[in-house]
Design a protein around this motif. Structure first.
Motif, PDB file in Angstrom:
ATOM      1  N   MET A   1       8.648  -6.034  -2.357  1.00 42.25           N
ATOM      2  CA  MET A   1       8.260  -4.646  -2.606  1.00 42.25           C
ATOM      3  C   MET A   1       7.059  -4.285  -1.737  1.00 42.25           C
ATOM      4  O   MET A   1       6.105  -5.059  -1.640  1.00 42.25           O
ATOM      5  N   THR A   2       7.111  -3.135  -1.106  1.00 47.07           N
ATOM      6  CA  THR A   2       5.988  -2.580  -0.359  1.00 47.07           C
ATOM      7  C   THR A   2       5.304  -1.526  -1.221  1.00 47.07           C
ATOM      8  O   THR A   2       5.967  -0.661  -1.788  1.00 47.07           O
ATOM      9  N   TYR A   3       3.966  -1.607  -1.326  1.00 50.57           N
ATOM     10  CA  TYR A   3       3.245  -0.740  -2.264  1.00 50.57           C
ATOM     11  C   TYR A   3       2.005  -0.147  -1.597  1.00 50.57           C
ATOM     12  O   TYR A   3       1.338  -0.810  -0.796  1.00 50.57           O
ATOM     13  N   ALA A   4       1.680   1.100  -1.954  1.00 48.66           N
ATOM     14  CA  ALA A   4       0.438   1.737  -1.518  1.00 48.66           C
ATOM     15  C   ALA A   4      -0.001   2.721  -2.592  1.00 48.66           C
ATOM     16  O   ALA A   4       0.828   3.400  -3.210  1.00 48.66           O
ATOM     17  N   GLY A   5      -1.336   2.803  -2.831  1.00 47.46           N
ATOM     18  CA  GLY A   5      -1.876   3.727  -3.821  1.00 47.46           C
ATOM     19  C   GLY A   5      -2.912   4.645  -3.203  1.00 47.46           C
ATOM     20  O   GLY A   5      -3.619   4.256  -2.263  1.00 47.46           O
TER      21      GLY A   5
ATOM     22  N   GLU B   1      -7.218   9.415  -0.058  1.00 46.52           N
ATOM     23  CA  GLU B   1      -7.863   8.115   0.136  1.00 46.52           C
ATOM     24  C   GLU B   1      -6.956   6.984  -0.338  1.00 46.52           C
ATOM     25  O   GLU B   1      -6.488   6.982  -1.487  1.00 46.52           O
ATOM     26  N   CYS B   2      -6.707   6.025   0.530  1.00 44.15           N
ATOM     27  CA  CYS B   2      -5.912   4.857   0.159  1.00 44.15           C
ATOM     28  C   CYS B   2      -6.769   3.917  -0.683  1.00 44.15           C
ATOM     29  O   CYS B   2      -7.915   3.616  -0.336  1.00 44.15           O
ATOM     30  N   VAL B   3      -6.235   3.473  -1.804  1.00 46.99           N
ATOM     31  CA  VAL B   3      -6.972   2.583  -2.712  1.00 46.99           C
ATOM     32  C   VAL B   3      -6.140   1.333  -2.982  1.00 46.99           C
ATOM     33  O   VAL B   3      -4.916   1.374  -2.976  1.00 46.99           O
TER      34      VAL B   3
ATOM     35  N   PHE C   1       0.810  15.521   3.730  1.00 52.01           N
ATOM     36  CA  PHE C   1       0.191  14.196   3.744  1.00 52.01           C
ATOM     37  C   PHE C   1       1.098  13.178   3.044  1.00 52.01           C
ATOM     38  O   PHE C   1       1.271  12.043   3.520  1.00 52.01           O
ATOM     39  N   ILE C   2       1.680  13.576   1.921  1.00 51.50           N
ATOM     40  CA  ILE C   2       2.600  12.687   1.208  1.00 51.50           C
ATOM     41  C   ILE C   2       3.787  12.328   2.092  1.00 51.50           C
ATOM     42  O   ILE C   2       4.182  11.158   2.189  1.00 51.50           O
ATOM     43  N   GLU C   3       4.356  13.322   2.751  1.00 53.36           N
ATOM     44  CA  GLU C   3       5.518  13.077   3.613  1.00 53.36           C
ATOM     45  C   GLU C   3       5.176  12.132   4.761  1.00 53.36           C
ATOM     46  O   GLU C   3       5.990  11.277   5.137  1.00 53.36           O
ATOM     47  N   ALA C   4       3.965  12.261   5.306  1.00 53.16           N
ATOM     48  CA  ALA C   4       3.552  11.369   6.387  1.00 53.16           C
ATOM     49  C   ALA C   4       3.460   9.928   5.896  1.00 53.16           C
ATOM     50  O   ALA C   4       3.866   8.982   6.597  1.00 53.16           O
ATOM     51  N   ARG C   5       2.937   9.730   4.685  1.00 52.00           N
ATOM     52  CA  ARG C   5       2.824   8.373   4.137  1.00 52.00           C
ATOM     53  C   ARG C   5       4.206   7.830   3.781  1.00 52.00           C
ATOM     54  O   ARG C   5       4.457   6.627   3.916  1.00 52.00           O
ATOM     55  N   ILE C   6       5.105   8.706   3.336  1.00 57.66           N
ATOM     56  CA  ILE C   6       6.468   8.278   3.060  1.00 57.66           C
ATOM     57  C   ILE C   6       7.139   7.796   4.343  1.00 57.66           C
ATOM     58  O   ILE C   6       7.789   6.739   4.364  1.00 57.66           O
ATOM     59  N   GLU C   7       6.990   8.556   5.409  1.00 55.75           N
ATOM     60  CA  GLU C   7       7.598   8.179   6.687  1.00 55.75           C
ATOM     61  C   GLU C   7       7.102   6.811   7.143  1.00 55.75           C
ATOM     62  O   GLU C   7       7.883   5.987   7.638  1.00 55.75           O
ATOM     63  N   GLU C   8       5.805   6.552   6.972  1.00 54.57           N
ATOM     64  CA  GLU C   8       5.257   5.243   7.336  1.00 54.57           C
ATOM     65  C   GLU C   8       5.848   4.134   6.476  1.00 54.57           C
ATOM     66  O   GLU C   8       6.165   3.046   6.972  1.00 54.57           O
TER      67      GLU C   8
ATOM     68  N   PRO D   1      -5.852  13.668  -8.666  1.00 57.77           N
ATOM     69  CA  PRO D   1      -4.558  13.007  -8.851  1.00 57.77           C
ATOM     70  C   PRO D   1      -4.496  11.661  -8.145  1.00 57.77           C
ATOM     71  O   PRO D   1      -5.031  11.488  -7.048  1.00 57.77           O
ATOM     72  N   VAL D   2      -3.872  10.716  -8.814  1.00 55.21           N
ATOM     73  CA  VAL D   2      -3.629   9.386  -8.257  1.00 55.21           C
ATOM     74  C   VAL D   2      -2.132   9.230  -8.067  1.00 55.21           C
ATOM     75  O   VAL D   2      -1.349   9.578  -8.962  1.00 55.21           O
ATOM     76  N   TRP D   3      -1.724   8.746  -6.904  1.00 53.62           N
ATOM     77  CA  TRP D   3      -0.298   8.605  -6.657  1.00 53.62           C
ATOM     78  C   TRP D   3      -0.004   7.326  -5.894  1.00 53.62           C
ATOM     79  O   TRP D   3      -0.864   6.795  -5.183  1.00 53.62           O
ATOM     80  N   THR D   4       1.184   6.821  -6.079  1.00 51.08           N
ATOM     81  CA  THR D   4       1.585   5.564  -5.453  1.00 51.08           C
ATOM     82  C   THR D   4       2.972   5.696  -4.840  1.00 51.08           C
ATOM     83  O   THR D   4       3.794   6.523  -5.262  1.00 51.08           O
TER      84      THR D   4
END
Length: 272
Positions: A1-5, A10-12, A65-72, A103-106
């Motif tokens: 699993m690949t994960y990012a929060g 800000e990436c946490v 910004f969300i879409e850019a992180r999804i693409e990555e 908001p916090v999102w992963t």
């Protein structure tokens, strides 16, 4: 699993124990099919997410910004499942939502598991509460589905049919219900309980299904039964209790129409 929060932009590395999603289920999520490095149903998922944050009063981070992180996250992924989880953020003890919560999102990328081409369905005793304020959106309060899914596992089935507290057929534990009768595909309404599935929405828009209040007898006497969701596509039901269904051309036709619009569903034997 690949994960990012993330907190906003800000990436946490870790999610705080004060997170309201962890403490109260104060959040939303979307589970999406990845196909050749893209999310073909993303616009529909985003629309449901926007509805959810509006109803719950949660701030939505910048979708660009969300879409850019999804693409990555999904770059180079031929097939998979991406889960986007969005919570109100951190807060103190108590139900009252803080006015200044960030908001916090992963994002979590999972493999695409295999699944039988036809499903044995267990009739769940756990009922869905009728709550119009939460109906339709994919909020994080899923204990009803957790209990129902435990029933399914004990029964040795692949999925379970859930009813509302008044006994009406509502959905499966993680899919929408499709009932074929008199040459029409019918699906229960989601204004009182259940999730407005993005694939269910597509079927309704295309005129391939219609909303109808269904009874237990409608399901029992159906010519065919199927489930649908945005990861699985359309899967036939072969058995519910003592009732069995043979393969039906109406399901094959519905699967073919879906595959024409979304080629990722050309092989229906996969599931969330």
């Amino acid at each position: 699993m690949t994960y990012a929060g993330y907190i906003g932009r800000e990436c946490v590395g870790e999610i705080s124990v004060a997170n309201r999603g962890l403490n109260y289920g104060d959040g939303l999520f979307e589970t999406m099919r990845v196909h050749r490095g893209a999310l073909p149903l993303w616009p529909r998922h985003l629309a449901r997410l926007r509805d959810g944050v509006k109803r719950l009063g949660i701030a939505l981070p910048d979708p660009v910004f969300i879409e850019a992180r999804i693409e990555e996250t999904i770059a180079g992924t031929e097939a998979g499942v991406l889960k986007l989880l969005l919570t109100r953020g951190d807060g103190g003890r108590g139900y009252a939502p803080p006015v200044d919560a960030q908001p916090v999102w992963t994002l979590a990328l999972h493999p695409l598991p295999s699944m039988p081409a036809a499903l044995r369905l267990h009739l769940c005793e756990t009922r869905l509460a009728i709550q119009p304020a939460l109906a339709g959106i994919k909020h994080c309060n899923r204990l009803e589905q957790v209990l129902a899914r435990a029933e399914v596992e004990r029964a040795g089935c692949e999925e379970g049919m859930m009813r509302d507290t008044e006994g009406r057929p509502a959905c499966a534990t993680s899919a929408n219900l499709l009932v074929y009768r008199d040459g029409r595909w019918l699906t229960p309404p989601v204004e009182r309980c259940g999730v407005a599935g993005v694939l269910r929405g597509w079927l309704l828009e295309q005129g391939l299904a219609e909303v109808a209040d269904l009874t237990a007898n409608d399901v029992e006497c159906a010519d065919a039964l199927a489930l649908c969701n945005a990861v699985r596509g359309i899967l036939p039901v072969s058995m519910l209790g003592a009732r069995a269904w043979a393969a039906h051309p109406a399901i094959t036709d519905l699967q073919a129409r879906l595959a024409m619009a979304y080629p990722m569903f050309s092989n229906p034997a996969v599931a969330a």
